[in-house]
Write an enzyme that holds these catalytic residues in place. Structure first.
Site, mmCIF file in Angstrom:
data_model
loop_
_atom_site.group_PDB
_atom_site.id
_atom_site.type_symbol
_atom_site.label_atom_id
_atom_site.label_comp_id
_atom_site.label_asym_id
_atom_site.label_seq_id
_atom_site.Cartn_x
_atom_site.Cartn_y
_atom_site.Cartn_z
ATOM 1 N N GLU A 92 0.618 -1.495 -0.216
ATOM 2 C CA GLU A 92 0.239 0.029 -0.064
ATOM 3 C C GLU A 92 0.745 1.742 -0.358
ATOM 4 O OE1 GLU A 92 -3.416 0.351 -0.613
ATOM 5 O OE2 GLU A 92 -3.548 1.690 0.335
ATOM 6 N N ASP A 93 1.684 0.923 0.676
ATOM 7 C CA ASP A 93 2.226 3.037 1.163
ATOM 8 C C ASP A 93 4.041 2.640 0.534
ATOM 9 O OD1 ASP A 93 0.633 3.156 2.696
ATOM 10 O OD2 ASP A 93 1.308 2.612 4.246
#
Ligand code: MN
Length: 747
Positions: A92-93
């Site tokens: 996600e990051d």
């Protein structure tokens, strides 16, 4: 006493290396057999990937990953889970993707991380209960692997513990989501420890005043409560030892949210809540649980109605314990939960506990097939214990027969597995389905037979002049309701086409079964055949076959059977018929000779000419009176007929009224008129006719006309045997929808 308050992490920048060292120690202390090199590699990968990212408290981002891994170890998860927890935010990051993770740590880990990422991406908005339930199911279904959910819960737990650093708006929305989604999921997985902590933390942000009121009160009474609990603990312990029972006793103050909920449900303030304390007695064997219960009940007075045996009947989330509430020495009630250590671990960690305690060392390395056998068995056994519960829908593959997708508005739509955009469109509204010209999933255009996946965002394009569904859609649609709606469209929109189509299919099927069209269109048999298949006409039958409401095979089968029956009967009848008919004729003739004149006895007169007046149409049961007419015999009127009531208007005819009465046995039928007033609507006359038919009333005439005020008047002339029979008819007619009045004519 148990440490019972939710953890709120203290401020201050945290050191990742120190945190990781304590994680390593925790794993070693737990005795779990894990490859520490692999876990360290995951930590180092996470450090590199999250390099430069910060948490809101100023700590390096990776501290969150270590914390999530730490909670996973507390839950007793396996090595892959701990590795995945460390990496849970990298997709996600960071730049790191699925393939890099799969390459370095194996596909199972990459699958878990990807699963957590998907859950993180689900957009949440607060909704009604039913939607909430669907959303919870969707998350469970999306997870596929139960470890995904468990890591997501660990992730959420840490985020809630550090929520103090977020904006007020984020605190609120995340707390609401926690309360509505993650705490219930934790509960359903039997993870009480995670559940109560999530609830208490969420409450702290959702109702800070209410939360503080409870904690302040508890704090102010803490000395008394601690003293009380210590005394009770000691007392129980001493008695159990005396009885030779090995037991560990924990006492605790109940969780903030459970006190809060009780206050709310019972509309009490905290001073009204008495049982703030709870005790746990943990023993080695199940029989000991009941021994302890007996001793507790011997020591203290039990509160009636508060004893619950979840050992013999476990809760659907596998929770087992015996609960009882008793009154302590100072008159303070408290709850005691009695369980074995096995039950205790299950109660604290739920599904995760089974990982730790039932899997042993062989763990998840057994190969994919058996990996979740225990989950399956668990879920299957729960299905039997409580069909209405959440787990009812957790089939072998979790929600194998369902798929959950989003509408563009964010509503969760629940469809059968394998559903397509067609099912989606018709589940929203049949008008959407009928005017659908295109569909997209997650922003990409797809074909109508595209199979929807959990969490997909589905959008349907419609057009006013859309051609409507095609027959192929019937094969593509997975849900019965979509197919029904498509069939309805064909039924309505394509009648002409359906009739032609149905005719061809029917004729072909007839030929196939060795029948000719003439065999069934014969005017003697056709009405019987149509009645048999419940169709009003051949045309309707063709239309129904044409749109798919009836199958030609089945229709022809039933007609063929019926034809055989008719022929069989016809042969038989020739013998029986004459005998029966002759007998009936003799009987009728006999009756004719003995009956009284029209069922009326006229005082002093035999065999006089009788007629029934048309103004009031009397029937047996009515009070009647006779009027001697000029040359037409005696005319019979009801005593409530206006001609009789107003007889004084013609004083010269008063002498013509004479007494008459009904004969005792009457076999005649009489004609009478009634008037129905009703709200005008389609099908009204049909309904009236149906009622009359169901009563076997023979209708001589039936006229309907509209009058002002959207009403209709229906005049009916009926053959009736008696007043009782007429009353039944009037009652039935009155109960027809829209009918406001039913009256006899001429009253
Ligand atoms: Mn996270």
């Amino acid at each position: 006493m148990d440490d019972n308050r939710a953890t709120v992490e203290e401020s201050g920048i945290k050191d990742p290396d120190a945190m990781f060292a304590s994680l390593e120690k925790k794993i070693k202390d737990s005795g779990a057999d894990m490859d520490m090199g692999r876990i360290r590699a995951a930590y180092e990968t996470a450090c590199r990937a999250h390099m430069g990212q910060m948490r809101r408290d100023g700590s390096p981002y990776v501290t969150h990953c270590i914390a999530a891994a730490d909670i996973s170890v507390d839950m007793g998860l396996d090595e892959d889970s701990v590795v995945a927890a460390l990496l849970h935010d990298v997709i996600e990051d960071t730049e790191l993707g699925y393939s890099e993770i799969a390459h370095q740590f194996g596909e199972p880990v990459a699958d878990i991380v990807e699963g957590v990422t998907k859950l993180t991406r689900v957009q949440y908005t607060s909704k009604e209960d039913e939607q909430m339930e669907n959303l919870r199911k969707m998350l469970m279904a999306m997870a596929k692997d139960i470890r995904v959910i468990l890591i997501k819960i660990a992730d959420r737990l840490h985020n809630m513990r550090t929520m103090a650093y977020q904006t007020e708006e984020k605190q609120r929305s995340k707390s609401l989501e926690t309360m509505e989604i993650y705490a219930p999921i934790a509960h359903r997985l039997g993870m009480q420890r995670a559940k109560w902590e999530l609830e208490d933390l969420a409450l702290m942000y959702l109702d800070p005043t209410g939360y503080k009121e409870i904690t302040d009160t508890l704090d102010s009474r803490m000395d008394i409560l601690v003293d009380f609990m210590a005394k009770m603990e000691e007392k129980i312990k001493a008695r159990l030892t005396e009885e030779g029972l090995q037991a560990t006793i924990y006492s605790r103050i109940k969780h903030i949210y459970s006190i809060y909920r009780k206050m709310y449900a019972q509309k009490l303030d905290i001073n009204g809540i008495f049982d703030l304390c709870a005790f746990r007695v943990i023993v080695d064997t199940m029989p000991d649980c009941y021994n302890v219960l007996g001793i507790i009940h011997d020591m203290f007075k039990p509160v009636p109605g508060r004893f619950k045996d979840y050992i013999s009947t476990p809760k659907p989330n596998m929770y087992q314990s015996v609960h009882t509430t008793v009154i302590g020495t100072e008159g303070i009630p408290f709850e005691v939960q009695i369980r074995t250590w096995d039950m205790h671990h299950t109660a604290e960690y739920g599904i995760a506990a089974h990982w730790k305690y039932k899997m042993g060392d062989t763990g998840v390395k057994n190969g994919d097939e058996d990996k979740f056998a225990w989950v399956r068995r668990l879920l299957e056994s729960q299905q039997e214990s409580d069909a209405t519960d959440f787990f009812h829908n957790l089939k072998i593959d979790m929600f194998a027969d369902e798929v959950f997708v989003f509408s563009p508005k964010g509503d969760v739509i629940n469809l059968p597995a394998g559903a397509t955009p067609i099912d989606f469109a018709y589940s929203i509204h049949s008008a959407i389905g009928n005017s659908m010209v295109g569909a997209s999933v997650n922003g990409r255009i797809v074909t109508f037979d595209h199979v929807l996946q959990n969490g997909d965002i589905v959008e349907v394009r419609t057009a006013k002049n859309a051609p409507g569904p095609s027959r192929d859609w019937l094969n593509i649609a997975k849900s019965g309701s979509a197919r029904t709606k498509i069939k309805q469209w064909f039924k309505k929109e394509r009648r002409e086409e359906n009739i032609l189509r149905g005719h061809d299919i029917f004729e072909a099927e007839l030929k196939n079964r060795g029948l000719r069209m003439e065999d069934i269109t014969d005017e003697d048999v056709l009405p019987v055949l149509l009645k048999k298949i419940a169709c009003p006409s051949l045309e309707e039958m063709y239309a129904a076959i044409g749109y798919g409401g009836m199958t030609a095979t089945r229709t022809v089968n039933r007609m063929k059977d019926e034809l055989a029956r008719i022929h069989h009967l016809a042969e038989k009848k020739t013998v029986l018929e004459k005998v029966t008919e002759a007998a009936e004729r003799r009987e009728t003739n006999a009756k004719k000779n003995i009956r009284p004149v029209h069922g009326i006895l006229v005082e002093g007169l035999d065999n006089c000419l009788i007629k029934f007046s048309r103004c009031c149409t009397p029937i047996p049961g009515d009070d009647v009176v006779g009027y001697i007419t000029r040359g037409e015999g005696v005319s019979i009127h009801r005593k409530d007929c206006r001609n009789y009531i107003n007889r004084n208007d013609n004083p010269e005819s008063l002498g013509r009224w004479i007494e008459v009465e009904w004969a005792e046995h009457i076999s005649e039928v009489y004609t009478t008129g009634i008037t129905v007033v009703a709200h005008e609507r389609s099908g009204l006359v049909m309904d009236i006719a149906t009622v009359l038919n169901s009563l076997n009333s023979k209708v001589r005439s039936l006229n309907a006309r509209d009058i002002e005020g959207n009403r209709a008047v229906v005049n009916i002339t009926l053959e009736i045997r008696s007043l009782d029979e007429l009353r039944v008819v009037i009652n039935k007619l009155t109960s027809i929808s829209g009918v406001s009045e039913v009256s006899r004519n001429g009253g």
